[in-house]
Scaffold this active site. Structure first.
Site, short mmCIF file in Angstrom:
data_model
loop_
_atom_site.label_atom_id
_atom_site.label_comp_id
_atom_site.label_asym_id
_atom_site.label_seq_id
_atom_site.Cartn_x
_atom_site.Cartn_y
_atom_site.Cartn_z
N HIS A 218 47.63 57.22 37.39
CA HIS A 218 47.19 55.24 38.26
C HIS A 218 48.36 54.48 38.59
O HIS A 218 48.17 53.35 39.57
CB HIS A 218 45.64 55.00 38.49
CG HIS A 218 45.83 54.64 36.92
ND1 HIS A 218 44.76 54.15 36.24
CD2 HIS A 218 45.65 54.48 35.79
CE1 HIS A 218 44.56 53.72 35.86
NE2 HIS A 218 45.30 54.11 35.22
N HIS A 219 49.39 54.42 37.08
CA HIS A 219 50.21 53.36 37.01
C HIS A 219 51.58 53.37 38.13
O HIS A 219 52.59 52.64 37.90
CB HIS A 219 50.59 53.09 35.82
CG HIS A 219 49.55 52.08 34.90
ND1 HIS A 219 48.39 51.35 35.21
CD2 HIS A 219 48.72 53.29 34.33
CE1 HIS A 219 47.66 51.22 35.13
NE2 HIS A 219 47.93 52.06 33.51
N ALA A 220 51.63 54.60 38.51
CA ALA A 220 53.32 55.57 38.99
C ALA A 220 53.20 54.25 40.48
O ALA A 220 52.34 54.41 41.41
CB ALA A 220 53.12 56.20 39.36
N HIS B 46 44.12 48.92 35.35
CA HIS B 46 43.39 48.69 36.31
C HIS B 46 44.15 50.05 37.24
O HIS B 46 45.91 49.86 36.04
CB HIS B 46 44.06 47.52 36.58
CG HIS B 46 44.10 47.31 37.97
ND1 HIS B 46 45.12 46.98 38.53
CD2 HIS B 46 43.11 47.33 38.37
CE1 HIS B 46 44.88 46.11 39.96
NE2 HIS B 46 43.83 46.63 40.05
N ASP C 275 46.95 49.95 39.03
CA ASP C 275 47.78 49.07 39.90
C ASP C 275 48.10 49.85 40.90
O ASP C 275 48.30 49.09 42.23
CB ASP C 275 48.21 48.83 38.97
CG ASP C 275 49.22 48.92 37.78
OD1 ASP C 275 49.09 49.95 37.82
OD2 ASP C 275 50.11 48.22 37.92
#
Length: 379
Positions: free
Chosen positions: A134-136, A173, A175
């Site tokens: 989920h951070h890519a 998070h 993001d």
């Protein structure tokens, strides 16, 4: 009538290595799969998908830039040490290695396949262990994430006319996913995570609520260190659950990171299998077509326990609170002394718990003021 469920797992998930000192260990996937097998959750429960088609560049370009993908492929083609910090590649956090692109594509394609199975093949639940990156970002690797599988999969659902809730219960998070849909009212993103005031990636505050048509469709509940089971369940019950119901999605996509657990080496929350199981049971009770992805977790046994619990709940199988003897023998040979699947409900120390509760109450009040009217009016 039992639900139609799919588990996506490939032995190739563990074929690569981010480095001996890197906190992300690909062995976590085999750990989880072996625990599921030991509980009898593989051979006669749901359907196992070990082979599935790889997605093409067109699907990736729905979120990622061509320049970034080109650099990722270039660095993946050789074992020569390389770095390009413009794209977040080659540092300690996001190392590059031969075959990196193929590995990232395998996990991402698994999530897209899970979405297809739910949207086209009538599956009620599809769970890709090697998803949850989920951070890519569009043009940058971040937080051990190279391709954002959830974004690519959600785009495939949007192309089919679906409305989607993305729920992230990882300690960090989500993001990159929020970034992708920040101005889109077809996707409601909800993230329950450790506060970015002092914790990576430094985002995910209550005032990040979306923009343009997406205003009110990004929801963040930042949790202070020492948030425990009761507070985690409170955040879900008073924010996530009613907003999912109000949005009434066609599909729910959940990131099921296990780094919220109190024994995780990188995080500061005090969650156990108690609240993790509670949230999963409530999600299943919604009877919304469900795409699940793995996510974080830096203690391999926590990851295995969490995802075995998840797959058990998805298939309405009550698991013994004690780990199977065959699995205990396996992990004992690797230095683990654990024998229990389930943890007792945990309460944090009173002084830090009060601080976490006060912060959560303020967050809930702000979300009720800024988000609830938007979604309730739209409903």
């Amino acid at each position: 009538m039992p639900l139609k469920t799919a588990l996506i797992y490939s032995s190739r998930f563990g074929n690569f290595n981010l480095g001996a000192e890197h906190p992300f260990h690909v062995q976590r996937y085999q750990f989880a799969f072996e625990l599921m097998r030991a509980y009898g959750l593989i051979d006669h429960i749901g359907r196992l998908f070990q082979d599935y088609p790889l997605i093409d560049d067109q699907a990736l370009l729905g979120f990622h830039s061509s320049e970034y993908l080109q650099k990722l492929k270039e660095f993946s083609a050789t074992s020569e040490p390389r770095a390009d910090f413009r794209f977040g590649l080659g540092d300690v956090e996001n190392p590059v290695f031969e075959g990196l692109y193929d590995w990232a594509l395998l996990g991402t394609s698994g999530t897209v396949e899970a979405a297809r199975l739910v949207a086209e093949e009538g599956y009620d639940i599809a769970f890709n262990l090697a998803g949850g990156w989920h951070h890519a970002h569009r043009s940058k690797a971040s937080g051990f994430s190279y391709l954002n599988d959830s974004v690519i999969a959600i785009n495939s659902l949007l192309a089919r006319g679906k409305r989607v809730v993305y729920l992230d219960i990882d300690a960090h998070h989500g993001d990159g996913v929020q970034e992708a849909f920040f101005s889109d009212n077809r996707v409601l993103t909800i993230s329950l995570h450790e506060s970015g005031v002092y914790f990576f990636p430094g985002t995910g505050f209550e005032n990040e609520i979306g923009t343009g048509k997406g205003t009110g469709y990004a929801v963040n509940v930042p949790l202070l260190a020492h948030t425990d089971d009761a507070l985690f369940m409170k955040a879900f019950d008073e924010v996530a659950y009613p907003l999912i119901a109000a949005f009434d999605p066609d599909v729910i996509v959940t990131q099921l990171g296990a780094d919220t657990f109190r024994t995780d080496p990188l995080t500061n929350l005090e969650i156990t299998t108690h609240s993790y199981s509670y949230i999963l049971r409530k999600l299943k009770a919604l009877r919304i077509p469900w795409v699940a992805v793995g996510g974080g977790g830096y203690d391999n046994l926590n990851v295995a326990r969490a995802w075995a619990i998840a797959w058990g709940i998805m298939n309405s199988v009550e698991l013994s609170p004690r780990l199977p003897d065959s699995f205990v023998r396996l992990i004992s040979s690797l230095g683990y002394g654990n024998k229990m699947l389930l943890d007792a409900m945990h309460w944090a120390e009173e002084d830090v718990r009060i601080q976490a509760l006060d912060a959560l109450e303020r967050s809930i009040a702000q979300i009720r003021k800024s988000i609830f009217p938007v979604l309730l009016e739209a409903a």
